[in-house]
Design an enzyme around this catalytic site. Structure first.
Site, short mmCIF file in Angstrom:
data_model
loop_
_atom_site.label_atom_id
_atom_site.label_comp_id
_atom_site.label_asym_id
_atom_site.label_seq_id
_atom_site.Cartn_x
_atom_site.Cartn_y
_atom_site.Cartn_z
N ASN A 1 -4.50 8.45 4.34
CA ASN A 1 -4.85 7.28 3.55
C ASN A 1 -5.86 7.69 2.47
O ASN A 1 -6.29 8.85 2.43
CB ASN A 1 -5.43 6.21 4.49
CG ASN A 1 -5.33 4.81 3.90
OD1 ASN A 1 -5.02 4.63 2.71
ND2 ASN A 1 -5.61 3.80 4.71
N HIS B 1 0.84 -1.19 0.00
CA HIS B 1 0.00 0.00 0.00
C HIS B 1 0.88 1.25 0.00
O HIS B 1 1.99 1.23 0.52
CB HIS B 1 -0.89 -0.03 1.25
CG HIS B 1 -2.03 0.93 1.22
ND1 HIS B 1 -2.75 1.22 0.07
CD2 HIS B 1 -2.59 1.69 2.20
CE1 HIS B 1 -3.69 2.11 0.36
NE2 HIS B 1 -3.61 2.42 1.63
#
Ligand SMILES: *[C@@H]1O[C@H](CO)[C@@H](O)[C@H](O)[C@H]1NC(C)=O
Ligand SMILES: *[C@@H]1O[C@H](CO)[C@@H](O)[C@H](O)[C@H]1NC(C)=O
Length: 364
Positions: free
Chosen positions: A317, A296
């Site tokens: 995020n 990620h």
């Protein structure tokens, strides 16, 4: 004469209380978990809140996953010796692997172990580094971070991480916070697609061709994000075209260097996020468990420490503002593992934009 400061104090207490209240999680009680029937009712309520539609066949297996996740989260939150809480969120009827396959997307880089000649420790950070470094720094308070976005069911985290860091350096250099287009990067870059991308390579598009305002920017520009790779519709003749002048890998596995980097600009990083705990993070300082590999990409926008002296990174995020702390996660900082929590200090990436130092004075 005494009234005014008191009113201000009350106002700030009120604002603080409201801010805390805004981070609500989907409620989960012992009663919900008591019986199969209560569990099913919980699942239906959860599906309504997160507008998750599942067909009948799918629902049965998803319900099993949901139950296991709900039980785990509820037990976890009873623990006393932890620095963070979990919560049900829109990902709660997926297994961690299923989730990772759909909602992350950072691919390994061919030249991961190449050491860049660039050394962040030898650059001049925007804010005093070293001994003088502030105990906390948050680019959100300095106009260098846009709203939290949502990559949707597409492995495009690499585009969000790159754009987040470019939005940051552009705001710092120009004093103008622009909301730039992940869709343009997803469409126009050969660095990846919805099955993942190579974060460091995606900066090349913005070096060579540039990027532009997102649809939601003002004025509206590149078509809105649709969580699919489409035909590239970028028109290099239509301003504004935002370019960067270069890209750097920061010092590897060095949290002190990352701190200096963060004092210079928001930093694109890759992390190991494939764990139930990371996916269901709700609030607090996350200290693992992390996933087995780098999957990620996110943006480090600051750092700080709690009243108990726990050091953390502030990480933006791209899983919607409903995830974590309004879309952010605080991750434990200054740990024994040199790579940092979930590898956060392992592969820092910095877009470079000229002219340097133009707006230094504003941040001192
Ligand atoms: C977050 O999710 C909600 C609900 O699905 C949606 O309405 C909103 O647009 C999303 N936010 C972003 C930034 O996409
Ligand atoms: C820049 O745009 C050209 C023309 O669309 C394209 O062929 C090229 O791949 C782009 N550069 C990068 C680094 O993506």
């Amino acid at each position: 004469m005494m009234k005014k400061p008191l009113a201000w104090l009350q106002l700030s207490v009120l604002v603080a209380a409201m801010t805390v209240a805004a981070v609500h999680s989907f409620p989960l009680t012992d009663k919900d978990l008591e019986s199969e029937e209560n569990m099913w009712n919980l699942y239906e309520r959860w599906r309504a809140v997160y507008t998750v539609s599942r067909d009948l066949a799918e629902k049965k297996s998803k319900f099993e996953v949901f139950k296991a996740n709900a039980r785990y989260i509820h037990e976890f939150n009873k623990k006393k010796d932890v620095t963070y809480k979990l919560g049900l969120n829109k990902f709660s009827d997926m297994t961690s692997d299923e989730f990772t396959a759909k909602y992350t997307g950072a691919l390994p880089e061919a030249d991961d172990d190449v050491v860049d000649s660039f050394n962040i420790l030898s650059t001049q950070p925007l804010v005093h580094g070293g001994e003088d470094a502030p105990l906390a720094w948050d680019w959100r308070d300095h106009g260098a971070v846009t709203r939290v976005k949502d990559q949707g069911k597409c492995g495009s985290c690499w585009a969000f991480s790159v754009i987040g860091s470019v939005e940051g350096i552009n705001a710092i250099r120009t004093g103008n916070l622009l909301t730039l287009s992940e869709q343009q990067v997803l469409d126009c870059s050969s660095a990846g697609d919805c099955n993942g991308g190579v974060t460091f390579d995606a900066f090349d598009l913005i070096i060579q061709n540039g990027t532009t305002l997102d649809q939601n920017g003002s004025p509206p520009y590149y078509p809105a994000y649709v969580a699919r790779k489409e035909q590239c519709r970028f028109d290099p003749n239509k301003p504004p075209v935002i370019k960067i002048d270069g890209k750097h890998r920061g010092n590897k596995a060095d949290e002190q260097a990352l701190k200096l980097g963060v004092l210079t600009q928001p930093v694109s990083v890759r992390i190991k996020s494939n764990s139930l705990e990371f996916h269901h993070y709700h609030e607090g300082v996350f200290d693992g468990p992390c996933g087995p590999q780098f999957d990620h990409a996110v943006v480090v926008v600051g750092y700080g420490e709690t009243q108990d002296g726990v050091h953390y990174w502030i990480v933006k995020n791209s899983w919607n503002e409903s995830w974590g702390e309004r879309g952010y996660i605080r991750m434990l900082r200054d740990i024994e593992d040199k790579g940092g929590m979930c590898g956060i200090a392992t592969y820092p990436m910095y877009p470079d934009m000229n002219p340097p130092a133009a707006t230094f004075a504003a941040y001192h």
